[in-house]
Design a protein around this motif. Sequence first.
Motif, PDB file in Angstrom:
ATOM      1  N   ASP A  76      14.691 -21.271  18.792  1.00 37.24           N
ATOM      2  CA  ASP A  76      15.116 -22.501  19.352  1.00 37.24           C
ATOM      3  C   ASP A  76      14.480 -22.988  20.698  1.00 37.24           C
ATOM      4  OD1 ASP A  76      16.993 -22.710  17.297  1.00 37.24           O
ATOM      5  OD2 ASP A  76      18.573 -21.815  18.471  1.00 37.24           O
ATOM      6  N   ALA A  77      13.767 -22.142  21.280  1.00 32.24           N
ATOM      7  CA  ALA A  77      12.890 -22.246  22.459  1.00 32.24           C
ATOM      8  C   ALA A  77      11.742 -23.098  22.085  1.00 32.24           C
ATOM      9  CB  ALA A  77      12.574 -21.137  23.251  1.00 32.24           C
ATOM     10  N   GLY A  78      11.394 -23.340  20.966  1.00 29.87           N
ATOM     11  CA  GLY A  78      10.292 -23.898  20.589  1.00 29.87           C
ATOM     12  C   GLY A  78       9.085 -23.353  20.670  1.00 29.87           C
ATOM     13  N   PRO A  79       7.822 -23.832  20.780  1.00 22.60           N
ATOM     14  CA  PRO A  79       6.703 -23.260  20.612  1.00 22.60           C
ATOM     15  C   PRO A  79       6.523 -22.372  22.052  1.00 22.60           C
ATOM     16  CG  PRO A  79       6.156 -25.547  20.137  1.00 22.60           C
ATOM     17  CD  PRO A  79       7.857 -25.222  20.569  1.00 22.60           C
ATOM     18  N   VAL A  80       5.784 -21.223  21.825  1.00 24.20           N
ATOM     19  CA  VAL A  80       5.626 -20.431  22.904  1.00 24.20           C
ATOM     20  C   VAL A  80       4.660 -20.986  23.908  1.00 24.20           C
ATOM     21  CG1 VAL A  80       4.793 -18.017  23.363  1.00 24.20           C
ATOM     22  CG2 VAL A  80       6.279 -18.320  21.379  1.00 24.20           C
ATOM     23  N   ASN A  81       4.984 -20.894  25.348  1.00 27.17           N
ATOM     24  CA  ASN A  81       3.967 -21.389  26.164  1.00 27.17           C
ATOM     25  C   ASN A  81       3.171 -20.375  26.659  1.00 27.17           C
ATOM     26  OD1 ASN A  81       6.223 -20.283  27.720  1.00 27.17           O
ATOM     27  ND2 ASN A  81       5.924 -21.836  29.500  1.00 27.17           N
ATOM     28  N   GLY A  82       1.991 -20.715  26.998  1.00 27.76           N
ATOM     29  CA  GLY A  82       1.091 -19.763  27.858  1.00 27.76           C
ATOM     30  C   GLY A  82      -0.266 -20.535  28.042  1.00 27.76           C
ATOM     31  N   VAL A  83      -1.344 -19.558  28.038  1.00 27.92           N
ATOM     32  CA  VAL A  83      -2.813 -19.994  28.391  1.00 27.92           C
ATOM     33  C   VAL A  83      -3.588 -19.960  27.432  1.00 27.92           C
ATOM     34  CG1 VAL A  83      -2.060 -20.021  30.846  1.00 27.92           C
ATOM     35  CG2 VAL A  83      -3.085 -18.016  29.942  1.00 27.92           C
ATOM     36  N   VAL A  84      -4.647 -20.216  27.561  1.00 29.15           N
ATOM     37  CA  VAL A  84      -6.018 -19.844  26.690  1.00 29.15           C
ATOM     38  C   VAL A  84      -7.030 -19.648  27.681  1.00 29.15           C
ATOM     39  CG1 VAL A  84      -7.833 -20.806  24.976  1.00 29.15           C
ATOM     40  CG2 VAL A  84      -5.353 -21.251  24.543  1.00 29.15           C
ATOM     41  N   ILE A  85      -7.816 -18.443  27.472  1.00 31.77           N
ATOM     42  CA  ILE A  85      -8.586 -18.018  28.465  1.00 31.77           C
ATOM     43  C   ILE A  85      -9.848 -17.933  27.652  1.00 31.77           C
ATOM     44  CG2 ILE A  85      -9.469 -16.339  29.862  1.00 31.77           C
ATOM     45  CD1 ILE A  85      -6.585 -15.469  30.351  1.00 31.77           C
ATOM     46  N   GLU A  86     -11.097 -18.529  27.902  1.00 28.07           N
ATOM     47  CA  GLU A  86     -12.100 -18.497  27.152  1.00 28.07           C
ATOM     48  C   GLU A  86     -12.775 -17.080  27.389  1.00 28.07           C
ATOM     49  OE1 GLU A  86     -16.176 -21.253  26.296  1.00 28.07           O
ATOM     50  OE2 GLU A  86     -14.362 -22.016  26.990  1.00 28.07           O
ATOM     51  N   LEU A  87     -13.330 -16.663  26.389  1.00 27.24           N
ATOM     52  CA  LEU A  87     -14.050 -15.070  26.401  1.00 27.24           C
ATOM     53  C   LEU A  87     -15.330 -15.095  25.821  1.00 27.24           C
ATOM     54  CD1 LEU A  87     -10.767 -13.162  25.254  1.00 27.24           C
ATOM     55  CD2 LEU A  87     -11.458 -13.486  27.425  1.00 27.24           C
ATOM     56  N   THR A  88     -15.996 -14.009  25.963  1.00 25.64           N
ATOM     57  CA  THR A  88     -17.098 -13.534  25.169  1.00 25.64           C
ATOM     58  C   THR A  88     -16.720 -12.764  24.067  1.00 25.64           C
ATOM     59  OG1 THR A  88     -17.363 -11.793  26.417  1.00 25.64           O
ATOM     60  CG2 THR A  88     -18.722 -13.882  27.187  1.00 25.64           C
ATOM     61  N   GLU A  89     -17.484 -12.308  23.115  1.00 27.12           N
ATOM     62  CA  GLU A  89     -17.119 -11.398  22.168  1.00 27.12           C
ATOM     63  C   GLU A  89     -17.018 -10.026  22.773  1.00 27.12           C
ATOM     64  OE1 GLU A  89     -16.355 -11.750  18.827  1.00 27.12           O
ATOM     65  OE2 GLU A  89     -16.475 -13.979  18.778  1.00 27.12           O
ATOM     66  N   ALA A  90     -17.882  -9.747  23.676  1.00 26.92           N
ATOM     67  CA  ALA A  90     -17.873  -8.288  24.159  1.00 26.92           C
ATOM     68  C   ALA A  90     -16.483  -8.170  25.099  1.00 26.92           C
ATOM     69  CB  ALA A  90     -18.884  -8.285  25.248  1.00 26.92           C
ATOM     70  N   GLU A  91     -16.037  -9.146  25.623  1.00 26.38           N
ATOM     71  CA  GLU A  91     -14.952  -9.242  26.672  1.00 26.38           C
ATOM     72  C   GLU A  91     -13.590  -9.080  25.288  1.00 26.38           C
ATOM     73  OE1 GLU A  91     -15.391 -11.770  30.570  1.00 26.38           O
ATOM     74  OE2 GLU A  91     -15.134 -13.006  28.756  1.00 26.38           O
ATOM     75  N   LEU A  92     -13.608  -9.688  24.620  1.00 22.07           N
ATOM     76  CA  LEU A  92     -12.819  -9.612  23.229  1.00 22.07           C
ATOM     77  C   LEU A  92     -12.546  -8.148  22.835  1.00 22.07           C
ATOM     78  CD1 LEU A  92     -10.713 -11.063  21.847  1.00 22.07           C
ATOM     79  CD2 LEU A  92     -12.338 -11.940  20.246  1.00 22.07           C
ATOM     80  N   ASP A  93     -13.868  -7.541  22.787  1.00 26.09           N
ATOM     81  CA  ASP A  93     -14.105  -6.111  22.150  1.00 26.09           C
ATOM     82  C   ASP A  93     -13.356  -5.164  23.102  1.00 26.09           C
ATOM     83  OD1 ASP A  93     -15.003  -6.795  19.662  1.00 26.09           O
ATOM     84  OD2 ASP A  93     -17.175  -6.451  20.481  1.00 26.09           O
ATOM     85  N   ARG A  94     -13.473  -5.556  24.618  1.00 30.69           N
ATOM     86  CA  ARG A  94     -12.914  -4.585  25.618  1.00 30.69           C
ATOM     87  C   ARG A  94     -11.418  -4.602  25.606  1.00 30.69           C
ATOM     88  NH1 ARG A  94     -17.486  -6.314  28.662  1.00 30.69           N
ATOM     89  NH2 ARG A  94     -16.190  -7.461  30.047  1.00 30.69           N
ATOM     90  N   LEU A  95     -10.994  -5.995  25.320  1.00 36.26           N
ATOM     91  CA  LEU A  95      -9.292  -6.342  25.406  1.00 36.26           C
ATOM     92  C   LEU A  95      -8.674  -5.775  23.978  1.00 36.26           C
ATOM     93  CD1 LEU A  95      -7.752  -8.012  27.067  1.00 36.26           C
ATOM     94  CD2 LEU A  95      -8.074  -9.984  25.593  1.00 36.26           C
ATOM     95  N   ASP A  96      -9.495  -5.321  23.105  1.00 36.40           N
ATOM     96  CA  ASP A  96      -9.020  -4.569  21.896  1.00 36.40           C
ATOM     97  C   ASP A  96      -8.469  -3.181  22.509  1.00 36.40           C
ATOM     98  OD1 ASP A  96      -9.169  -6.748  20.258  1.00 36.40           O
ATOM     99  OD2 ASP A  96     -10.994  -5.883  18.983  1.00 36.40           O
ATOM    100  N   ILE A  97      -9.502  -2.840  22.978  1.00 37.21           N
ATOM    101  CA  ILE A  97      -9.093  -1.462  23.981  1.00 37.21           C
ATOM    102  C   ILE A  97      -7.924  -1.451  24.717  1.00 37.21           C
ATOM    103  CG2 ILE A  97      -9.888   0.493  25.298  1.00 37.21           C
ATOM    104  CD1 ILE A  97     -12.923  -0.438  24.347  1.00 37.21           C
ATOM    105  N   ARG A  98      -7.853  -2.390  25.690  1.00 36.24           N
ATOM    106  CA  ARG A  98      -6.535  -2.490  26.515  1.00 36.24           C
ATOM    107  C   ARG A  98      -5.322  -2.815  25.928  1.00 36.24           C
ATOM    108  NH1 ARG A  98      -3.377  -7.221  28.892  1.00 36.24           N
ATOM    109  NH2 ARG A  98      -2.886  -6.603  30.988  1.00 36.24           N
ATOM    110  N   GLU A  99      -5.305  -3.426  24.842  1.00 35.10           N
ATOM    111  CA  GLU A  99      -4.243  -3.751  23.957  1.00 35.10           C
ATOM    112  C   GLU A  99      -4.047  -2.900  22.700  1.00 35.10           C
ATOM    113  OE1 GLU A  99      -2.071  -5.938  25.076  1.00 35.10           O
ATOM    114  OE2 GLU A  99      -3.776  -7.170  26.672  1.00 35.10           O
TER     115      GLU A  99
END
Length: 165
Positions: A76-99
């Motif tokens: 009922d709250a509707g779409p989830v609000n948040g942000v989009v952050i532009e990343l490099t593929e290497a940053e995305l790979d590092r984020l996989d480790i954090r998450e």
Amino acid sequence: MSRVGLFGYGSLVLRESASMTLGRPIDELRPARLRDWRRRFSQRRDNLTCEKTFECQAGWRPEWVLGLNVEEGEDDAGPVNGVVIELTEAELDRLDIREIRYDRVDVTGSVKGEDLPVRIVTYKAKPFHFAPEPPEDSVILATYAAAVEEGFEELGPGELEHYLA
């Protein structure tokens, strides 16, 4: 080179947290909405055996610590609000480790916002870490909740209220 974006819906909405996580200043947080998903405190972490254990007053250690998660199916709250952050593929790979308690999922077709990258991903709890109902002996860290609320307050008018809904 295609651009990749991360849809952040919790602590990564706070610029300071996103900058610390990525190891660089975050210049732009693009407000966005994730359609057909809902946000809840449904990611659980075993507090007694993980890399960082939290203790409450009088030495009590809760078994579980809950974190924010997104689940398919809008509420009922509707779409989830948040942000989009532009990343490099290497940053995305590092984020996989954090998450480590989350799986990366492609949500490109569900995210709406201005000037978004071609591809957008987010993270949802892995099956073992998914808690459809909060387990007994679980807590939400006050510092985590406060940081998330601060991020949405800084995002602009109405964003904190939408998050709280």
